[in-house]
Enzyme design. Structure first.
Site, PDB file in Angstrom:
ATOM      1  N   LYS A 106      14.593-125.600 -21.661  1.00 18.72           N
ATOM      2  CA  LYS A 106      14.675-124.214 -21.179  1.00 18.72           C
ATOM      3  C   LYS A 106      15.493-123.421 -22.185  1.00 18.72           C
ATOM      4  O   LYS A 106      16.398-123.971 -22.829  1.00 18.72           O
ATOM      5  CB  LYS A 106      15.375-124.166 -19.810  1.00 18.72           C
ATOM      6  CG  LYS A 106      14.943-123.008 -18.958  1.00 18.72           C
ATOM      7  CD  LYS A 106      13.573-123.313 -18.360  1.00 18.72           C
ATOM      8  CE  LYS A 106      13.042-122.321 -17.427  1.00 18.72           C
ATOM      9  NZ  LYS A 106      11.810-122.754 -16.758  1.00 18.72           N
ATOM     10  N   GLY A 218       7.185-113.503  -0.496  1.00 18.57           N
ATOM     11  CA  GLY A 218       7.192-113.156  -1.929  1.00 18.57           C
ATOM     12  C   GLY A 218       5.767-112.859  -2.357  1.00 18.57           C
ATOM     13  O   GLY A 218       4.884-113.714  -2.237  1.00 18.57           O
ATOM     14  N   GLY A 220       4.609-111.788  -5.508  1.00 18.63           N
ATOM     15  CA  GLY A 220       4.525-111.586  -6.958  1.00 18.63           C
ATOM     16  C   GLY A 220       3.390-112.422  -7.500  1.00 18.63           C
ATOM     17  O   GLY A 220       2.387-112.653  -6.817  1.00 18.63           O
ATOM     18  N   ASN A 221       3.547-112.913  -8.729  1.00 16.75           N
ATOM     19  CA  ASN A 221       2.478-113.691  -9.355  1.00 16.75           C
ATOM     20  C   ASN A 221       2.103-114.903  -8.493  1.00 16.75           C
ATOM     21  O   ASN A 221       0.923-115.090  -8.159  1.00 16.75           O
ATOM     22  CB  ASN A 221       2.934-114.138 -10.754  1.00 16.75           C
ATOM     23  CG  ASN A 221       1.901-115.023 -11.432  1.00 16.75           C
ATOM     24  OD1 ASN A 221       1.797-116.208 -11.147  1.00 16.75           O
ATOM     25  ND2 ASN A 221       1.096-114.454 -12.306  1.00 16.75           N
ATOM     26  N   GLY A 223       2.955-115.687  -5.238  1.00 15.98           N
ATOM     27  CA  GLY A 223       2.608-115.396  -3.843  1.00 15.98           C
ATOM     28  C   GLY A 223       1.267-114.706  -3.679  1.00 15.98           C
ATOM     29  O   GLY A 223       0.469-115.076  -2.804  1.00 15.98           O
ATOM     30  N   TYR A 224       0.998-113.727  -4.523  1.00 22.07           N
ATOM     31  CA  TYR A 224      -0.274-112.998  -4.398  1.00 22.07           C
ATOM     32  C   TYR A 224      -1.461-113.936  -4.641  1.00 22.07           C
ATOM     33  O   TYR A 224      -2.410-113.983  -3.847  1.00 22.07           O
ATOM     34  CB  TYR A 224      -0.316-111.809  -5.372  1.00 22.07           C
ATOM     35  CG  TYR A 224      -1.730-111.369  -5.678  1.00 22.07           C
ATOM     36  CD1 TYR A 224      -2.538-110.845  -4.667  1.00 22.07           C
ATOM     37  CD2 TYR A 224      -2.269-111.525  -6.950  1.00 22.07           C
ATOM     38  CE1 TYR A 224      -3.863-110.484  -4.939  1.00 22.07           C
ATOM     39  CE2 TYR A 224      -3.580-111.162  -7.222  1.00 22.07           C
ATOM     40  CZ  TYR A 224      -4.369-110.644  -6.215  1.00 22.07           C
ATOM     41  OH  TYR A 224      -5.665-110.305  -6.471  1.00 22.07           O
TER      42      TYR A 224
HETATM   43  P1  NAD Z   1       7.476-112.468  -9.438  1.00 23.83           P
HETATM   44  O1  NAD Z   1       8.615-111.732 -10.014  1.00 23.83           O
HETATM   45  O2  NAD Z   1       6.095-112.198  -9.940  1.00 23.83           O
HETATM   46  O3  NAD Z   1       7.437-112.232  -7.843  1.00 23.83           O
HETATM   47  C1  NAD Z   1       8.528-112.413  -7.014  1.00 23.83           C
HETATM   48  C2  NAD Z   1       8.222-111.745  -5.680  1.00 23.83           C
HETATM   49  O4  NAD Z   1       9.260-112.057  -4.751  1.00 23.83           O
HETATM   50  C3  NAD Z   1       8.157-110.213  -5.747  1.00 23.83           C
HETATM   51  O5  NAD Z   1       7.075-109.764  -4.962  1.00 23.83           O
HETATM   52  C4  NAD Z   1       9.476-109.772  -5.104  1.00 23.83           C
HETATM   53  O6  NAD Z   1       9.381-108.520  -4.457  1.00 23.83           O
HETATM   54  C5  NAD Z   1       9.649-110.879  -4.084  1.00 23.83           C
HETATM   55  N1  NAD Z   1      11.027-111.004  -3.608  1.00 23.83           N
HETATM   56  C6  NAD Z   1      12.192-110.831  -4.275  1.00 23.83           C
HETATM   57  N2  NAD Z   1      13.238-110.995  -3.437  1.00 23.83           N
HETATM   58  C7  NAD Z   1      12.704-111.306  -2.222  1.00 23.83           C
HETATM   59  C8  NAD Z   1      13.249-111.594  -0.965  1.00 23.83           C
HETATM   60  N3  NAD Z   1      14.566-111.560  -0.745  1.00 23.83           N
HETATM   61  N4  NAD Z   1      12.409-111.890   0.047  1.00 23.83           N
HETATM   62  C9  NAD Z   1      11.071-111.889  -0.141  1.00 23.83           C
HETATM   63  N5  NAD Z   1      10.494-111.609  -1.302  1.00 23.83           N
HETATM   64  C10 NAD Z   1      11.296-111.319  -2.344  1.00 23.83           C
HETATM   65  O7  NAD Z   1       7.838-114.002  -9.586  1.00 23.83           O
HETATM   66  P2  NAD Z   1       6.879-115.272  -9.608  1.00 23.83           P
HETATM   67  O8  NAD Z   1       6.484-115.560 -11.000  1.00 23.83           O
HETATM   68  O9  NAD Z   1       5.850-115.169  -8.548  1.00 23.83           O
HETATM   69  O10 NAD Z   1       7.948-116.392  -9.201  1.00 23.83           O
HETATM   70  C11 NAD Z   1       8.356-116.571  -7.860  1.00 23.83           C
HETATM   71  C12 NAD Z   1       8.984-117.935  -7.716  1.00 23.83           C
HETATM   72  O11 NAD Z   1       8.060-118.909  -8.193  1.00 23.83           O
HETATM   73  C13 NAD Z   1      10.271-118.154  -8.525  1.00 23.83           C
HETATM   74  O12 NAD Z   1      11.112-119.026  -7.809  1.00 23.83           O
HETATM   75  C14 NAD Z   1       9.757-118.832  -9.771  1.00 23.83           C
HETATM   76  O13 NAD Z   1      10.773-119.610 -10.393  1.00 23.83           O
HETATM   77  C15 NAD Z   1       8.681-119.704  -9.186  1.00 23.83           C
HETATM   78  N6  NAD Z   1       7.718-120.157 -10.187  1.00 23.83           N
HETATM   79  C16 NAD Z   1       6.847-119.282 -10.779  1.00 23.83           C
HETATM   80  C17 NAD Z   1       5.969-119.760 -11.741  1.00 23.83           C
HETATM   81  C18 NAD Z   1       4.963-118.853 -12.403  1.00 23.83           C
HETATM   82  O14 NAD Z   1       4.158-119.342 -13.200  1.00 23.83           O
HETATM   83  N7  NAD Z   1       4.914-117.568 -12.088  1.00 23.83           N
HETATM   84  C19 NAD Z   1       5.971-121.123 -12.102  1.00 23.83           C
HETATM   85  C20 NAD Z   1       6.861-121.984 -11.472  1.00 23.83           C
HETATM   86  C21 NAD Z   1       7.737-121.489 -10.513  1.00 23.83           C
END
Ligand code: NAD
Length: 416
Positions: A106, A218, A220-221, A223-224
């Site tokens: 990392k 959530g 974001g990427n 969750g959606y």
């Molecule tokens: P993102 O920034 O695209 O989305 C995060 C979402 O969470 C946003 O919609 C935000 O509004 C929401 N959020 C923030 N605080 C919140 C709360 N208190 N309650 C509810 N929702 C809340 O991030 P992402 O890439 O989707 O990542 C989300 C999680 O998934 C993180 O823990 C990240 O480490 C993990 N993750 C992501 C990936 C990836 O490829 N994107 C890979 C491995 C792990």
């Protein structure tokens, strides 16, 4: 009062617990509990106002016994070496659980991207990669995007590294734009991999996903795409989703695309027509079949685990369930798919990107999906098997499997 354990100490505690059950000796535990290599750099960046600022960056290579290390690059004002060590450690176990021929790493830069102009962001990206260039290579350590970095940042870094090497080196980084050798299928890979594990889990516990109810915390990427794929792949009903401003509920089911359009227009899912409000705590406690915590750490704790009614908890976020809460859920028969398995689709497609870069031969999207499905479904069943054999939680089983694989590599290499 005892001081709160840091993120890295918590991760070390989890490993120690696993080590006790595996009867690892102290020297092996010491090696597995610490990064084999870390670099701290300070590099100058010319700012738009003519001044020069010094930036601090890090790269942590946790364990490379199984192959080149892999892990994202974070740009964050509150970045710490402690967080990076913890995340590099988790990457090691994630790659090993997935049986990828990679170790964990990392990196990060202490900076606030919201305060940087585009030109300054480009200079920070180029400065960082120049500063860590001596310890990375396509067959040695391969960064990727992470918090507040994106494919454009990766592209600047690739360009800078390629100039230093005097030739194109697209394989130095994954998660890059497709025109620079990025893989198809990377955008939804994390959620897609997670949904494949949900499908396998449903088979194991006898849940029909067609019409099953799903709540996603959530949007974001991760969750959606999780919501969209659960509907598209299985015909499940997405009854609730949330973001940092709150959540929405509709027992008849939400249209994930329409909710995204509403979020893009208003900045939040809240207020989506036809849905009633639900809080971010309540969303996890709804009477649904599957919950997918996809936002924060520590969303499910000893305090609220007793109110969780879902049959499957799909941990798309990193660390959404505390270890004690997970044990209690396990005892109640709730099936938790742990983060380093559930969200491993992202690093798996990054690994596919490395392979495609080495071969200069690119796969179409369907091929990427098929290979991801095969890899993550196998990993899921490996973890279930160990969980049953040892009567431990899925997370503990994942740790055991990962640590055994890393130890085997270290043993063959004569390190232990
Ligand atoms: P993102 O920034 O695209 O989305 C995060 C979402 O969470 C946003 O919609 C935000 O509004 C929401 N959020 C923030 N605080 C919140 C709360 N208190 N309650 C509810 N929702 C809340 O991030 P992402 O890439 O989707 O990542 C989300 C999680 O998934 C993180 O823990 C990240 O480490 C993990 N993750 C992501 C990936 C990836 O490829 N994107 C890979 C491995 C792990």
């Amino acid at each position: 009062m005892p001081a709160e354990r840091s993120f890295f100490e918590t991760v070390q505690d989890e490993l120690k617990e696993c080590a006790e059950s595996m009867q690892l000796n102290d020297s092996v535990l010491a090696l597995l509990s610490n990064p084999v290599r870390e670099l701290h750099v300070i590099f100058p960046v010319a700012m738009d106002d003519g001044k020069t600022e010094m930036f601090h960056g890090y790269r942590v290579q946790y364990n490379d016994a199984r192959g080149p290390t892999k892990g994202g690059t974070r740009f964050h004002p509150a970045e710490t070496i402690d967080t990076l060590r913890a995340l590099a450690s988790l990457m090691t176990w994630k790659c090993a659980v997935m049986d990828l021929p990679l170790g964990g790493a990392k990196g990060g830069v202490i900076c606030d991207t919201k305060k940087l102009s585009r030109a300054e962001l480009e200079r920070v990206s180029r400065g960082y990669i120049r500063a860590i260039a001596q310890i990375i290579a396509p067959d040695k350590d391969v960064p990727a995007p992470d918090m507040y970095t994106n494919p454009q940042v990766m592209a600047w870094m690739i360009d800078e590294y390629s100039r230093m090497q005097g030739k194109n080196q697209f394989g130095i980084i994954t998660g890059k734009p497709h025109d620079l050798g990025g893989s198809h299928g990377r955008t939804d890979a994390t959620a897609r991999g997670g949904m494949y594990t949900v499908r396998e889990a449903a088979g194991v516990i006898g849940l029909d996903l067609k019409g099953a109810t799903v709540a996603v915390q959530g949007y974001g990427n991760s969750g959606y795409y999780a919501a969209r794929l659960a509907k598209e792949l299985f015909g499940s009903k997405i009854v609730a989703v949330s973001d940092s401003r709150g959540g929405i509920y509709n027992e008849k089911g939400l249209d994930p695309e329409a909710v995204l359009a509403h979020k893009e227009e208003t900045g939040t899912v809240v207020g989506f027509p036809g849905a009633s409000p639900v809080s971010n705590d309540e969303i996890l406690e709804l009477d649904v079949d599957v919950i997918a915590p996809s936002a924060l750490e520590k969303a499910i704790t000893s305090e609220n685990q007793g109110r969780i009614k879902a049959k499957i908890v799909a941990e798309l976020a990193n660390g959404p369930t505390t270890p004690n809460a997970e044990k209690a859920l396990h005892e109640r028969g709730v099936h938790v798919i742990p983060d380093f398995l559930c969200n491993a689709g992202g690093v798996t497609v990054s690994y596919f990107e490395m392979v495609q870069n080495f071969y200069l031969h690119y796969w179409d999207e369907a091929e990427v999906h098929e290979k991801l499905d095969k890899k993550i479904s196998k990993a899921y069943h490996d973890v279930v098997r160990v969980s049953r054999e040892r009567n431990v939680t899925m997370r503990q089983a994942g740790y055991v499997l990962a640590v055994e694989r890393v130890m085997d590599a270290m043993r063959y290499r004569g390190w232990i």
